[in-house]
Enzyme design. Structure first.
Site, PDB file in Angstrom:
ATOM      1  N   GLY A  12       0.785  -1.232   0.000  1.00  0.00           N
ATOM      2  CA  GLY A  12       0.000   0.000   0.000  1.00  0.00           C
ATOM      3  C   GLY A  12       0.813   1.276   0.000  1.00  0.00           C
ATOM      4  CB  SER A  13       4.323   2.154  -0.794  1.00  0.00           C
ATOM      5  OG  SER A  13       4.502   1.676  -2.092  1.00  0.00           O
ATOM      6  CG  ASN A  14       1.796   3.185  -5.764  1.00  0.00           C
ATOM      7  OD1 ASN A  14       2.175   4.201  -6.346  1.00  0.00           O
ATOM      8  ND2 ASN A  14       2.377   2.009  -5.930  1.00  0.00           N
ATOM      9  CG  LEU A  85      -2.348  -8.764  -6.133  1.00  0.00           C
ATOM     10  CD1 LEU A  85      -1.420  -9.773  -5.471  1.00  0.00           C
ATOM     11  CD2 LEU A  85      -1.703  -8.208  -7.387  1.00  0.00           C
ATOM     12  CG  ASN A 102      -4.528  -1.641 -12.277  1.00  0.00           C
ATOM     13  OD1 ASN A 102      -4.280  -1.712 -11.067  1.00  0.00           O
ATOM     14  ND2 ASN A 102      -3.926  -2.417 -13.167  1.00  0.00           N
ATOM     15  CG  HIS A 104       0.521  -3.379 -15.310  1.00  0.00           C
ATOM     16  ND1 HIS A 104       0.073  -4.524 -14.707  1.00  0.00           N
ATOM     17  CD2 HIS A 104       1.529  -3.756 -16.134  1.00  0.00           C
ATOM     18  CE1 HIS A 104       0.773  -5.560 -15.152  1.00  0.00           C
ATOM     19  NE2 HIS A 104       1.663  -5.123 -16.025  1.00  0.00           N
ATOM     20  CB  SER A 136       0.596   1.189 -18.076  1.00  0.00           C
ATOM     21  OG  SER A 136       1.678   0.839 -18.912  1.00  0.00           O
ATOM     22  CG  ASP A 145      -2.963  -5.793 -16.502  1.00  0.00           C
ATOM     23  OD1 ASP A 145      -3.340  -5.032 -15.599  1.00  0.00           O
ATOM     24  OD2 ASP A 145      -2.267  -6.791 -16.302  1.00  0.00           O
ATOM     25  CD  GLU A 174       4.075   1.693  -9.306  1.00  0.00           C
ATOM     26  OE1 GLU A 174       3.558   0.874 -10.061  1.00  0.00           O
ATOM     27  OE2 GLU A 174       4.333   1.454  -8.114  1.00  0.00           O
TER      28      GLU A 174
HETATM   29  C1  GRF Z   1       2.949  -1.371  -7.650  1.00  0.00           C
HETATM   30  O1  GRF Z   1       4.178  -1.553  -8.302  1.00  0.00           O
HETATM   31  C2  GRF Z   1       1.811  -1.358  -8.630  1.00  0.00           C
HETATM   32  O2  GRF Z   1       2.147  -0.907  -9.882  1.00  0.00           O
HETATM   33  C3  GRF Z   1       1.473  -2.822  -8.744  1.00  0.00           C
HETATM   34  O3  GRF Z   1       1.676  -3.334  -7.454  1.00  0.00           O
HETATM   35  C4  GRF Z   1       2.616  -2.535  -6.747  1.00  0.00           C
HETATM   36  C5  GRF Z   1       1.965  -2.108  -5.469  1.00  0.00           C
HETATM   37  O4  GRF Z   1       2.866  -1.527  -4.587  1.00  0.00           O
HETATM   38  N1  GRF Z   1       0.187  -2.994  -9.340  1.00  0.00           N
HETATM   39  P1  GRF Z   1       2.314  -0.847  -3.244  1.00  0.00           P
HETATM   40  O5  GRF Z   1       1.421  -1.873  -2.558  1.00  0.00           O
HETATM   41  O6  GRF Z   1       1.569   0.372  -3.619  1.00  0.00           O
HETATM   42  O7  GRF Z   1       3.526  -0.556  -2.416  1.00  0.00           O
END
Ligand code: GRF
Length: 194
Positions: A12-14, A85, A102, A104, A136, A145, A174
């Site tokens: 969940g870092s994003n 996922l 999403n 990717h 992407s 995708d 990202e």
């Molecule tokens: C990211 O690289 C994203 O592109 C992919 O899964 C990873 C998730 O990383 N779909 P995080 O959980 O956000 O750290």
């Protein structure tokens, strides 16, 4: 204030990056983090950031309308999949047309599709001898995708890269681009101003 819902399965870092970015801007906020794994680190991040989290199973997601109903009640402006996922079920996609995106970790249409997630992607990119990879951001449709791409950003693949070093470079991309793309999709940012 625009309303975001994030789906994540792992670290969940994003999700955190997006939450912090918009907290600073004050133009949008994550109103819920949805997760299919009770041990996912994203849940700890959600707690720390004081964002309500919902953990759900296959029954609630695929076979009943429980998650759909919850999402409808939240009325999000955008649903963001960030390391999520499971495939989004059709009944949810139908309820939120053009509102699910999403991220990717590769340059689609290459290295996408079922099973292509996380380190599997980076391993395949390195094994194929690619000189570049990237990210992407795309709309989600009923096939893995394959929805329309909104943004791609590139980075080099180094000769001595491992899946871990490449993943680090991809994550940096990202963090730089994902919040900004979300901002553009929400109409909060002028496309020509970045
Ligand atoms: C990211 O690289 C994203 O592109 C992919 O899964 C990873 C998730 O990383 N779909 P995080 O959980 O956000 O750290």
């Amino acid at each position: 204030m625009k309303r975001l819902v994030v789906f994540a399965s792992g670290s969940g870092s994003n999700a955190q990056r997006v939450a912090e970015y918009f907290k600073e801007k004050g133009t949008a906020r994550i109103i819920g983090i949805y997760c299919n794994r009770s041990d996912a680190y994203v849940l700890k991040r959600a707690e720390k950031m004081d964002i309500p989290a919902v953990v759900f199973d296959k029954e609630a997601f695929f076979r009943s309308e429980e998650i759909l109903r919850r999402l409808e009640a939240l009325s999000p402006d955008l649903i963001v999949l960030a390391g999520f996922l499971w495939k989004m079920p059709d009944h949810i996609l139908r309820a939120f047309p053009q509102k699910v995106i999403n991220i990717h970790p590769a340059l689609l249409p290459k290295y996408g599709g079922k099973g292509m997630y996380g380190d599997h992607v980076h391993r395949a990119v390195i094994a194929a001898g690619e000189k570049e990879s990237g990210i992407s951001v795309h709309y989600v449709n009923e096939r893995y995708d394959e929805g329309a791409v909104v943004l791609q950003a590139r980075c080099p693949v180094m000769p001595d890269d491992t899946p871990e070093t490449l993943a680090k470079r991809i994550h940096a991309l990202e963090y730089a681009y994902f919040p900004v793309v979300i901002e553009q999709i929400l109409g909060l940012k002028n496309h020509s101003s970045d």
